[in-house]
Motif scaffolding. Structure first.
Motif, PDB file in Angstrom:
ATOM      1  N   ALA A 136      -3.857  11.947  -0.434  1.00 38.23           N
ATOM      2  CA  ALA A 136      -4.801  12.956  -0.918  1.00 38.23           C
ATOM      3  C   ALA A 136      -5.837  12.386  -1.875  1.00 38.23           C
ATOM      4  CB  ALA A 136      -4.040  14.092  -1.604  1.00 38.23           C
ATOM      5  N   VAL A 137      -5.716  11.132  -2.259  1.00 38.56           N
ATOM      6  CA  VAL A 137      -6.695  10.546  -3.181  1.00 38.56           C
ATOM      7  C   VAL A 137      -7.659   9.662  -2.388  1.00 38.56           C
ATOM      8  CG1 VAL A 137      -5.156  10.645  -5.150  1.00 38.56           C
ATOM      9  CG2 VAL A 137      -5.164   8.601  -3.729  1.00 38.56           C
ATOM     10  N   PRO A 138      -8.908   9.568  -2.835  1.00 41.55           N
ATOM     11  CA  PRO A 138      -9.942   8.899  -2.031  1.00 41.55           C
ATOM     12  C   PRO A 138      -9.941   7.370  -2.139  1.00 41.55           C
ATOM     13  CG  PRO A 138     -10.912   9.771  -4.030  1.00 41.55           C
ATOM     14  CD  PRO A 138      -9.475  10.215  -4.031  1.00 41.55           C
ATOM     15  N   CYS A 139      -8.998   6.784  -2.890  1.00 40.86           N
ATOM     16  CA  CYS A 139      -9.029   5.343  -3.124  1.00 40.86           C
ATOM     17  C   CYS A 139      -7.778   4.674  -2.558  1.00 40.86           C
ATOM     18  CB  CYS A 139      -9.142   5.071  -4.618  1.00 40.86           C
ATOM     19  SG  CYS A 139      -7.843   5.887  -5.583  1.00 40.86           S
ATOM     20  N   THR A 140      -7.739   3.359  -2.637  1.00 43.01           N
ATOM     21  CA  THR A 140      -6.571   2.586  -2.224  1.00 43.01           C
ATOM     22  C   THR A 140      -5.581   2.508  -3.385  1.00 43.01           C
ATOM     23  OG1 THR A 140      -7.872   1.241  -0.687  1.00 43.01           O
ATOM     24  CG2 THR A 140      -5.776   0.315  -1.457  1.00 43.01           C
ATOM     25  N   VAL A 141      -4.327   2.865  -3.122  1.00 45.98           N
ATOM     26  CA  VAL A 141      -3.282   2.795  -4.141  1.00 45.98           C
ATOM     27  C   VAL A 141      -2.237   1.776  -3.686  1.00 45.98           C
ATOM     28  CG1 VAL A 141      -1.510   4.036  -5.433  1.00 45.98           C
ATOM     29  CG2 VAL A 141      -3.659   5.197  -4.810  1.00 45.98           C
ATOM     30  N   LEU A 142      -1.981   0.799  -4.523  1.00 44.15           N
ATOM     31  CA  LEU A 142      -1.040  -0.273  -4.210  1.00 44.15           C
ATOM     32  C   LEU A 142       0.086  -0.299  -5.238  1.00 44.15           C
ATOM     33  CD1 LEU A 142      -3.674  -3.121  -3.618  1.00 44.15           C
ATOM     34  CD2 LEU A 142      -2.649  -1.645  -1.869  1.00 44.15           C
ATOM     35  N   THR A 144     -14.214  10.961 -10.140  1.00 43.43           N
ATOM     36  CA  THR A 144     -14.759   9.665 -10.558  1.00 43.43           C
ATOM     37  C   THR A 144     -14.375   8.539  -9.611  1.00 43.43           C
ATOM     38  OG1 THR A 144     -12.858   9.047 -11.937  1.00 43.43           O
ATOM     39  CG2 THR A 144     -14.552  10.437 -12.947  1.00 43.43           C
ATOM     40  N   LEU A 145     -13.596   8.833  -8.563  1.00 40.72           N
ATOM     41  CA  LEU A 145     -13.066   7.799  -7.674  1.00 40.72           C
ATOM     42  C   LEU A 145     -13.790   7.791  -6.340  1.00 40.72           C
ATOM     43  CD1 LEU A 145      -9.284   8.587  -8.293  1.00 40.72           C
ATOM     44  CD2 LEU A 145     -10.587   6.723  -9.336  1.00 40.72           C
ATOM     45  N   ASP A 146     -13.772   6.641  -5.674  1.00 39.11           N
ATOM     46  CA  ASP A 146     -14.286   6.570  -4.310  1.00 39.11           C
ATOM     47  C   ASP A 146     -13.449   5.563  -3.512  1.00 39.11           C
ATOM     48  OD1 ASP A 146     -15.309   3.906  -4.698  1.00 39.11           O
ATOM     49  OD2 ASP A 146     -17.089   4.760  -5.646  1.00 39.11           O
ATOM     50  N   GLU A 147     -13.793   5.372  -2.266  1.00 41.48           N
ATOM     51  CA  GLU A 147     -12.983   4.547  -1.362  1.00 41.48           C
ATOM     52  C   GLU A 147     -12.980   3.068  -1.739  1.00 41.48           C
ATOM     53  OE1 GLU A 147     -16.474   3.995   2.052  1.00 41.48           O
ATOM     54  OE2 GLU A 147     -14.691   5.192   2.462  1.00 41.48           O
ATOM     55  N   ASP A 148     -13.894   2.643  -2.586  1.00 42.65           N
ATOM     56  CA  ASP A 148     -13.921   1.243  -2.993  1.00 42.65           C
ATOM     57  C   ASP A 148     -12.982   0.940  -4.153  1.00 42.65           C
ATOM     58  OD1 ASP A 148     -15.837   0.533  -1.087  1.00 42.65           O
ATOM     59  OD2 ASP A 148     -17.483   1.173  -2.397  1.00 42.65           O
ATOM     60  N   ASP A 149     -12.467   1.975  -4.792  1.00 38.72           N
ATOM     61  CA  ASP A 149     -11.562   1.760  -5.917  1.00 38.72           C
ATOM     62  C   ASP A 149     -10.204   1.265  -5.426  1.00 38.72           C
ATOM     63  OD1 ASP A 149     -13.138   2.494  -8.209  1.00 38.72           O
ATOM     64  OD2 ASP A 149     -13.041   4.563  -7.513  1.00 38.72           O
ATOM     65  N   ARG A 158       0.833  -1.206   0.000  1.00 39.82           N
ATOM     66  CA  ARG A 158       0.000   0.000   0.000  1.00 39.82           C
ATOM     67  C   ARG A 158       0.869   1.259   0.000  1.00 39.82           C
ATOM     68  NH1 ARG A 158      -5.700   0.716   2.599  1.00 39.82           N
ATOM     69  NH2 ARG A 158      -6.110   2.892   2.111  1.00 39.82           N
ATOM     70  N   ILE A 159       0.499   2.225  -0.821  1.00 36.70           N
ATOM     71  CA  ILE A 159       1.165   3.527  -0.850  1.00 36.70           C
ATOM     72  C   ILE A 159       0.396   4.435   0.105  1.00 36.70           C
ATOM     73  CG2 ILE A 159       1.937   5.428  -2.292  1.00 36.70           C
ATOM     74  CD1 ILE A 159       3.205   2.689  -2.954  1.00 36.70           C
ATOM     75  N   GLN A 193      -0.779  11.781 -10.772  1.00 37.57           N
ATOM     76  CA  GLN A 193      -1.272  12.857 -11.639  1.00 37.57           C
ATOM     77  C   GLN A 193      -2.625  12.489 -12.229  1.00 37.57           C
ATOM     78  OE1 GLN A 193       1.498  14.086 -14.809  1.00 37.57           O
ATOM     79  NE2 GLN A 193      -0.210  14.059 -16.259  1.00 37.57           N
ATOM     80  N   TRP A 194      -2.758  11.267 -12.755  1.00 36.52           N
ATOM     81  CA  TRP A 194      -4.023  10.830 -13.362  1.00 36.52           C
ATOM     82  C   TRP A 194      -5.125  10.743 -12.310  1.00 36.52           C
ATOM     83  CZ3 TRP A 194      -7.837   7.204 -13.187  1.00 36.52           C
ATOM     84  CH2 TRP A 194      -8.643   7.079 -14.337  1.00 36.52           C
ATOM     85  N   LEU A 195      -4.806  10.208 -11.138  1.00 36.88           N
ATOM     86  CA  LEU A 195      -5.818  10.077 -10.078  1.00 36.88           C
ATOM     87  C   LEU A 195      -6.295  11.445  -9.606  1.00 36.88           C
ATOM     88  CD1 LEU A 195      -4.202   7.173  -8.027  1.00 36.88           C
ATOM     89  CD2 LEU A 195      -6.198   7.031  -9.539  1.00 36.88           C
ATOM     90  N   HIS A 196      -5.375  12.395  -9.520  1.00 39.00           N
ATOM     91  CA  HIS A 196      -5.774  13.755  -9.127  1.00 39.00           C
ATOM     92  C   HIS A 196      -6.709  14.363 -10.172  1.00 39.00           C
ATOM     93  CE1 HIS A 196      -5.486  17.834  -7.541  1.00 39.00           C
ATOM     94  NE2 HIS A 196      -5.184  18.242  -8.767  1.00 39.00           N
TER      95      HIS A 196
END
Length: 469
Positions: free
Chosen positions: A24-30, A294-299, A17-18, A286-289
């Protein structure tokens, strides 16, 4: 339990996990951390696939020679497989690749030919052309051609894609990766979309590569091709393995952003990884920002991190290299200008002329209580430096040296730095040479000020905890 050879340890790399970088992004980034492969990169996966495919097709016999053009990582993957299977390896690479990569290939028993970077792909000197020529000249050899060989893509359809699907329990919604040969992003993306066609695949391209514009405009623009520093990603050709139909979007990242993100991943996430990893993560964030709405916590977003930082010790993780390329980050707001403003005196530096005698300089140093001077000529050019040690050595060698001119014994000029230079960068200048630097004091009359280690210490001691003046 044990493996019959090192090849059994390829794959099944972890997802990490990052945290700080992605807060700052609302989703999980791995991050898919591929340096856990035995050869240190994602390319270990295709090393097996490319060679075994050649064997099945009868393109190489036992004891033959594997030939490939590589930026380094594919070569390492192929070399490991070749060792296990008893093949010789010859690799061509470019002069922009780190010395660590070349050293790794040679340590694994491969022969390495370094070719020029800035030539056309079909130039006989290019690493593509050289690899093809060697395969034609050497009996029982095969040029594997990772760019157009479908077994490159197949390796990721069969391994990387299924691993991501299983490790995320089918929750993955976005896959983001850099593109070079196209095998990783095309193969992994293809498998994931076969499981869930709603998964978004995003490619990351360095400025100077053709992929970004070709994806968005369908144009192969030669004007878009220019040298860039980031290794192992981007292309000046369109490999057959790059399947643009699998990709939903492409973003571009410049070299400076790439290098700084690479170092931040090490410093803030504990991931000691390579340049293409920094590029992929910078592009992903950059893309996620840009698509945050279009993103949420389930992404669940997975960013592929291809290799290890140990292959970039002389580059991205070398402060001097970063500074010389203009990539350094500043973690303090205190500049050389602030140091000058804090000092009790703002008088221009005391300088020597190249034609001054050593005797006159001794008197000047004694009178002013200083131990060194820059040497500045009549045109206000800094041409050298003179220290009491240099004068002492000259007098020991010849008592008559008092009458000699400064230019006969002076050393290298003190570095000249701009007032805007941050202090963390200033320290590296002070660690070498005479331990002082010159700052342009007045552009109108060409005078200079001098800064020493004691000035730097005083400025840092007076700055607050946030590194501000």
């Amino acid at each position: 339990m044990w493996h019959d050879s090192v090849l059994g340890t390829v794959g099944n790399t972890p997802l990490v996990r990052i945290n700080k970088l992605a807060d700052a992004v609302p989703c999980t980034v791995l991050g898919k951390v591929e340096f856990f492969n035995p050869g240190g990169s994602v390319k270990d996966r295709i090393g097996i696939s490319l060679i075994e495919d050649a064997e099945e097709k009868g393109l190489i016999e036992p004891g033959g020679t594997i030939i490939e053009g590589t930026s380094g990582n594919t070569g390492a993957g192929l070399a490991i497989t070749a060792i296990a299977k008893g093949y010789r390896c010859i690799f061509t690479t470019t002069d922009k690749q780190s010395q660590e990569k070349v050293d790794v290939l040679r340590a694994l028993g491969a022969e390495v030919l370094v070719c020029p970077t800035n030539v056309e792909p079909d130039d006989p000197r290019s690493y593509y052309s050289t690899a093809r020529r060697l395969a034609e000249e050497i009996p029982n050899s095969v040029y594997l051609n990772q760019y157009d060989n479908p077994s490159n893509v197949a390796a990721h359809v069969e391994t990387t894609g299924p691993e991501l699907w299983e490790q995320t329990e089918g929750r993955i919604t976005h896959f983001i990766a850099g593109a070079g040969t196209g095998g990783t992003i095309s193969g992994t993306g293809r498998y994931l979309k076969e499981q869930n066609e709603e998964i978004t695949v995003v490619g990351v391209d360095p400025h100077g590569s053709v992929f970004h514009k070709y994806f968005h405009e369908g144009v192969f623009d030669h004007d878009e091709i220019y040298p860039y520093v980031t290794e192992g990603v981007g292309e000046d050709i369109l490999p057959e393995n790059m399947d643009f139909d699998v990709v939903d979007d492409f973003v571009q990242v410049d070299d400076k952003t790439t290098m700084q993100m690479t170092r931040r991943l090490a410093r803030e996430e504990g991931l000691f990884i390579g340049q293409s990893c920094g590029m992929a993560m910078a592009g992903a964030l950059q893309w996620l920002h840009d698509h945050e709405a279009t993103l949420d916590e389930d992404d669940v977003v997975v960013v592929l991190l291809p290799d290890s930082g140990f292959r970039y010790l002389s580059k991205t993780y070398n402060d001097e290299w970063m500074r010389s390329h203009g990539f350094s980050e500043s973690r303090t707001n205190v500049t050389v200008e602030h140091v000058l403003k804090r000092r009790s005196t703002d008088a221009p530096v005391i300088a020597a002329s190249p034609n001054d005698t050593l005797g006159s300089i001794i008197e000047r140093m004694t009178d002013k209580g200083i131990s060194q001077m820059p040497v500045i000529d009549a045109e206000n050019e800094v041409v050298g430096s003179i220290t009491e040690t240099q004068i002492l050595n000259a007098l020991i060698a010849s008592p008559e040296a008092r009458n000699e001119s400064v230019k006969t014994v002076m050393g290298d000029p003190l570095p000249v730095v701009p007032p805007s230079l941050h202090l963390e960068h200033l320290s590296s200048y002070l660690e070498s040479g005479a331990g002082a630097v010159l700052v342009e004091h007045d552009a109108a009359d060409g005078t200079y000020a001098v800064i020493t280690k004691s000035d730097l210490i005083g400025a840092l001691a007076q700055s607050n905890g946030n590194g501000t003046p």
